[in-house]
Design a protein around this motif. Structure first.
Motif, PDB file in Angstrom:
ATOM      1  N   ASP A 103      45.680 -72.544   9.638  1.00 55.95           N
ATOM      2  CA  ASP A 103      44.670 -72.858   8.835  1.00 55.95           C
ATOM      3  C   ASP A 103      43.563 -71.961   8.962  1.00 55.95           C
ATOM      4  N   HIS A 155      45.574 -81.382   8.881  1.00 54.49           N
ATOM      5  CA  HIS A 155      44.187 -81.839   7.961  1.00 54.49           C
ATOM      6  C   HIS A 155      44.670 -83.090   7.317  1.00 54.49           C
ATOM      7  N   ARG A 196      48.922 -76.183   7.139  1.00 57.36           N
ATOM      8  CA  ARG A 196      48.221 -76.968   7.777  1.00 57.36           C
ATOM      9  C   ARG A 196      49.074 -78.028   8.554  1.00 57.36           C
TER      10      ARG A 196
END
Length: 333
Positions: free
Chosen positions: A137, A21, A114
């Protein structure tokens, strides 16, 4: 596949970072009466040295434990070596303290991140027999491979995002995706052997259409938190939900390095526990982290929801019997 923190992590050009991310600069926290604006924020700046970052988090946890008497420390349980706690949201404000406290107790811990590379900057190099890291995630159901839960006995979930649109919403990191879809995906993926799921939520979730909570819920954060809670409650998962008040310990949400280095629990160590979404107030992140860990093994907290605040005074520290009394008292009030 598990990543050992003692192993060399991939460079920024590797697939790990390509899938991770996007990390952005975080905005100041809005002073509304909820913890939601502070959930999941990175506590320490990336430029800070690994050793100093680790000392900051672990030092704050040690400060909490040092407030307990020698006699109380002797009453602490000897945790079974078979326990394996999966922490989700470990890079956030409460999550970092949960991990540091678990490590201080010699409890084997696994992180779902993540971006796995954050683990070293947050917690330093650890033996893989103590701390494991998995990439995943909760917003993406396909990321929750069954192997992530292999051997896991307990889970503490501290995921969250800001209540109002911010850069942290980049990459579809919205309350709907994190607090509702992420929790739903997690519950659907859990193994039937799980002994306890502890979920950190927020006070006010049952009153999101009533002032002042409706202000916090302008973009649905309390509503989606409640939807996540309801999905957990409708499952067969043995859960405990901790609804935290507005998170305090200003240094943990401060970007001033000198302030961060002085972070402690201060005087807010006395704990108030309640049920029925009646509390309005604040709570130390250290207290929330400790409540999550204490609730893991208490039979009286199974399939129960609690609200938690902290005020000035001496608290239960890390003494299990004192926490048991607090949880049981909340049920009778």
């Amino acid at each position: 596949m598990a990543l050992s923190l003692s192993a060399r992590l991939p460079s920024c050009s590797s697939s790990v970072f390509e899938k991770a991310h996007k990390v952005t600069t975080q905005p100041p926290i809005l002073p509304f009466p909820s913890n939601l604006a502070a959930c999941g924020c990175t506590l320490l700046p990336a430029s800070m040295g690994v050793a100093r970052r680790r000392r900051q988090v672990v030092g704050a946890v040690e400060e909490q434990h040092n407030q307990t008497s020698v006699l109380a420390q002797k009453q602490s349980p000897s945790y079974s070596s078979s326990k394996l706690v999966l922490v989700i949201g470990a890079s956030g404000g409460v999550g970092q303290l949960v991990v540091a406290s678990l490590l201080s107790r010699n409890i084997k811990t696994r992180l779902l991140l993540r971006d796995p590379s954050k683990a070293i900057s947050l917690f330093g190099l650890q033996d893989e027999n103590t701390l494991e890291v998995r990439e995943g995630d909760t917003r993406n159901q396909n990321d929750l491979d069954p192997t992530i839960f292999d051997g896991v006995t307990h889970i503490i979930c501290c995921t969250g995002t800001t209540a109002f649109p911010s850069k942290r919403w980049d990459g579809d990191n919205t309350p709907e995706r994190v607090d509702w879809e992420g929790i739903r995906n997690l519950v659907l993926a859990l193994p039937p052997t799980l002994e306890r799921l502890v979920l950190v939520s927020s006070i006010g979730v049952t009153k999101y259409n009533v002032l002042p909570w409706s202000i916090m819920n302008l973009f649905g954060v309390l509503k989606f938190k409640k939807m996540g809670e309801d999905f957990v409650r409708s499952s067969v998962v043995p859960f405990t939900i901790i609804r935290a008040g507005r998170l305090t310990d200003g240094p943990y949400t401060s970007y001033d390095l000198n302030t961060l280095l002085k972070a402690t629990a201060g005087k807010r160590r006395a704990v108030i526990l309640s049920q029925g979404d009646k509390l309005v107030g604040e709570v130390s992140r250290l207290v929330v982290a400790e409540a999550c860990i204490q609730a893991l093994d208490l039979e009286c907290t199974k399939r129960k929801i609690y609200e938690i605040n902290s005020v000035e005074g001496d608290g239960p520290g890390s003494v299990p019997e004192k926490w048991r009394e607090l949880f049981e008292s909340a049920e009778t009030n």
